[in-house]
Design an enzyme around this catalytic site. Structure first.
Site, PDB file in Angstrom:
ATOM      1  N   ASP A 153      46.382  -2.351  49.201  1.00  0.00           N
ATOM      2  CA  ASP A 153      44.927  -2.410  49.147  1.00  0.00           C
ATOM      3  C   ASP A 153      44.407  -3.615  49.930  1.00  0.00           C
ATOM      4  OD1 ASP A 153      42.494  -1.400  48.303  1.00  0.00           O
ATOM      5  OD2 ASP A 153      43.167  -1.129  46.237  1.00  0.00           O
ATOM      6  N   ASP A 211      36.393   4.889  47.759  1.00  0.00           N
ATOM      7  CA  ASP A 211      36.985   5.683  46.670  1.00  0.00           C
ATOM      8  C   ASP A 211      36.180   6.951  46.399  1.00  0.00           C
ATOM      9  OD1 ASP A 211      38.372   3.355  46.636  1.00  0.00           O
ATOM     10  OD2 ASP A 211      38.077   2.926  44.513  1.00  0.00           O
TER      11      ASP A 211
END
Ligand code: GLA
Length: 345
Positions: A153, A211
């Site tokens: 990430d 997301d």
């Protein structure tokens, strides 16, 4: 006698070095088709544990998901318990009392693979220990544990593209030196055009959007990405995907029906089965990785039908790896054409 001993030691070292060289992996062979599995983030967030992972591995097998092609259990954020006194990253001992290696052994014994998560900064998105500055050490630890995939990430890291490229390359290089085939999933959410550089720096998979939420389309304009938004953001990225390098459209929200979890935020009110069916179809047409996020221990008939559809999975996994191209796009409908192996479309 002394000379013999020295010769023996030299011979042992040489054999050791040879064995090490043998372990250097050919990373161009990784992810020849898009990775398929189940990801922990949406359902469990910080409640992830070894029990959950084992239950999901069992459900992957008993529910027929493994046999349909789903392979990975992707442990997402919140598994970390800091570093030990040698700076080795460790799992939270409450959540993973037997450690990750034992868990990986369990997952492998089911014919599945194990993914794990870290971040290119000191801390992850949820504020747990991450890998910046410890790339080689952590890659080695992941390899020793038997990890097969790393989602990496980009929270808490500088926003510019040059730094992102550098930090992702550092981890990719560390993975290639780790002695194990660990597929590398880059997750900087598409903002720095990762399709232009992520493969070059050593990634097999890169997220192309923020997301995804459990919704058809963003109506709140607070940054949520719905299924249709995601399709539109990926429609023109077809030329960047192919065997070993894929656009990652984020998790499948199929079967969530607006149940709570990160996917319910920013307008994620849930979808109907036709919308879920469309997600599955288009993720397959675009050869996105398929990361289920629903509770595999409790799946209704419609969700099973969608997630286990062999024909659409075969399109996702087609060995030619050529992604669907838009032929018609207007306000009412879109038409895509995808070339398949064996001169089929
Ligand atoms: C980011 C990622 C998500 C998830 C969370 C975990 O938001 O994009 O997919 O991994 O972090 O904290």
């Amino acid at each position: 006698m002394k000379r013999k001993l020295i010769l023996l030691i030299i011979a042992c070292l040489a054999i050791g070095m040879q064995a090490q060289t043998k372990h250097v992996t050919d990373r161009t062979k990784l992810a020849q088709t898009p990775p398929m599995g189940w990801m922990s983030w949406n359902l469990f967030s910080s409640d992830i544990s070894e029990d959950v992972v084992k239950e999901m591995a069992d459900a992957m097998v008993s529910g027929g998901f493994r046999d349909a092609g789903y392979q990975y259990i992707f442990i997402d954020d919140c598994w970390q318990g800091g570093r030990d006194n040698r700076n080795n990253i460790i799992p939270d001992p409450q959540k993973f009392p037997h450690g990750i290696k034992a868990l990986a052994d369990y997952v492998h014994s089911k014919g599945l693979k194990l993914g794990i998560y870290s971040d290119a900064a000191p801390l992850t998105c949820a504020g747990y220990t991450a890998s910046y500055g410890f790339e080689e050490q952590d890659a080695k630890t992941f390899a020793d544990w038997g990890i097969d995939y790393l989602k990496y990430d980009y929270c808490n890291a500088p926003t510019d593209r040059a730094t992102a490229e550098k930090r992702y390359k550092a981890m990719a290089d560390a993975l290639s030196k780790s002695g194990r085939d660990i597929t590398f999933g880059i997750c900087e959410w598409g903002g720095r055009q990762p399709y232009l550089w992520a493969h070059q720096v050593g990634g097999q998979v890169w997220r192309t959007t923020y997301d995804i939420r459990d919704m058809w389309k963003d109506t709140l304009h607070k940054g949520g990405v719905g299924i249709l938004d995601d399709i539109n953001q990926n429609a023109d990225l077809h030329s960047y995907a192919g065997p070993g390098h894929w656009n990652d459209m984020d998790m499948l929200v199929v079967g969530l029906y607006g149940n709570s979890g990160p996917s319910s935020e920013l307008g994620g009110v849930g979808c109907n089965d036709i919308e879920y069916e469309t997600q599955m179809s288009m993720w397959c047409m675009f050869s996105s990785p398929l990361a289920m996020s629903n509770d595999l221990r409790n799946v209704n008939a419609a969700t099973r039908r969608i997630l286990l559809n062999k024909d659409i999975i075969a399109i996702n996994q087609d060995p030619l790896g050529k992604v669907a191209v838009p032929k018609v796009r207007n306000d009412n409908y879109q038409v895509y054409l995808r070339p398949l192996s064996g001169d089929r479309y």
